[in-house]
Design an enzyme around this catalytic site. Structure first.
Site, PDB file in Angstrom:
ATOM      1  CD  GLU A 138      41.830   3.691  18.774  1.00  0.00           C
ATOM      2  OE1 GLU A 138      42.889   3.656  19.554  1.00  0.00           O
ATOM      3  OE2 GLU A 138      42.011   3.730  17.689  1.00  0.00           O
ATOM      4  CD  GLU A 173      47.318   7.750  14.826  1.00  0.00           C
ATOM      5  OE1 GLU A 173      46.998   8.751  13.949  1.00  0.00           O
ATOM      6  OE2 GLU A 173      48.296   7.317  14.950  1.00  0.00           O
TER       7      GLU A 173
END
Length: 358
Positions: free
Chosen positions: A177, A320
């Site tokens: 994310e 991430e």
């Protein structure tokens, strides 16, 4: 058909892992040339992978990191050390291959798929999955972050992205994310669903000082007070104090489970999405693999809540999908042991039973 009905249909597709296949793999692991149980969690992992996939000799030649990106209106409350403009800037960095997750994914032979599910910018790139539900959430400290239907639409976006990738042959997924402010939304969702106090749920995120941490906890408390999310209704919680990328990752997890694909859960934000997925479909937890314990304050408690044991603890808090990608090496190792290691019989090695075989 309404989106909520479509979601219910996907939830109904999630079934328990195949215990017979898991038992078959377990029996094979026990006759490999090693003392029983001596490879510890690697043995447990590969047996779980067999049950998830329904394949006694699982392997994952094609895998993808799904990076969901979205903005958060709550950034207006001063809860992040970085400005909101970083979200679209980082999306372009992902697409250029320059972020940490890109570097680690190349090493792990994983594709990075970046999805704009709610970035507050007009982004264009040939490799971007443009699935923007809305241009960021509203400020949850002042009212609901989004509508219930927008939350469901974001979940279904994650479901559809995974379905498309499965059709291309992808067998394993990692959650990732990007979204300035998303640890605040995640803390609010965690507090609402578990009852843990906001002060215990918030962490330093992108690097807040002590005063910033207190302000963040106060903002989460305010959001919960203003919105009164129903802890027995994950969709209500998600829409009132969540984020679009959290909803998208919830869909990724649910869809992976529905397709009998393992899904590697990254850090705090991803694990909050896993918490939402569990409430919507309890069986989905059987397909979750916890990659690492984040340095975010509440992540370890959240993993305990989900009864998931992380493979790594590296004091990481980047997100991430970075921790998730690193754990792919351990998944590969477990599968290689299963598929390539000799048995006592094939190697002509005594197993200690006195007859030289098992």
């Amino acid at each position: 058909m309404k989106n909520e009905q479509i979601l219910e249909q996907w939830l109904a597709k999630i079934t328990a892992p195949d215990l017979n296949v898991a038992a078959e793999t377990s029996a094979h692991v026990d006759v490999l040339t090693k003392p029983p149980g001596s490879l510890g969690k690697l043995e447990e992992l590969v047996i779980r992978l067999a049950g998830m996939t329904g394949k006694a000799r699982p392997r994952f030649d094609r895998r993808a990191v799904i990076v969901m990106a979205s903005d958060h209106g709550v950034v207006a409350e001063g809860i992040s050390a970085f400005p909101a403009e970083v979200t679209p800037q980082m999306v372009m960095n992902f697409l250029a291959g320059g972020a940490a997750v890109n570097v680690l994914a190349r090493q792990a032979r994983a594709e990075v798929i970046c999805v704009d599910i709610g970035v507050n910018a007009d982004l264009q790139h040939a490799d971007l999955f443009s699935r923007n539900v809305r241009k960021g959430t509203a400020n949850m400290a002042q009212g609901a972050a989004m509508t219930r239907d927008e939350a469901i639409q974001a979940i279904l976006t994650g479901v559809e992205v995974v379905a498309e990738e499965v059709a291309k042959g992808t067998q394993l997924f990692v959650t990732g994310e990007m979204g300035i402010g998303n640890t605040t939304a995640s803390a609010a969702v965690m507090s609402a669903l578990t009852g843990i106090a906001p002060a215990a749920a918030v962490g330093r995120g992108t690097g807040l000082d002590d005063a910033g941490l207190q302000r963040k906890a106060a903002v989460v408390s305010q959001a919960l007070s203003v919105n009164q999310p129903n802890p027995d209704d994950a969709l209500d919680v998600l829409s009132k104090v969540g984020g679009l990328e959290i909803a998208g990752l919830t869909g990724v997890i649910l869809s992976a489970a529905a397709h009998r694909c393992p899904v590697v859960i990254d850090g705090f934000i991803s694990t909050v999405a896993a918490l939402v997925a569990r409430q919507l479909a309890p069986l989905s937890t059987a397909y979750m693999i916890a990659s690492h314990t984040s340095n975010e304050n509440a992540h370890a408690a959240l993993l305990r809540e989900l009864e998931l044991k992380a493979m790594l603890d590296l004091d990481m808090r980047l997100g991430e999908g970075t921790g998730g990608v690193l754990s792919l090496h351990l998944i590969d190792a477990a599968c290689l042991i299963l598929n390539e290691m000799a048995t006592f019989t094939s190697a002509g090695v005594s197993d200690g039973s006195g007859d030289g075989s098992r």
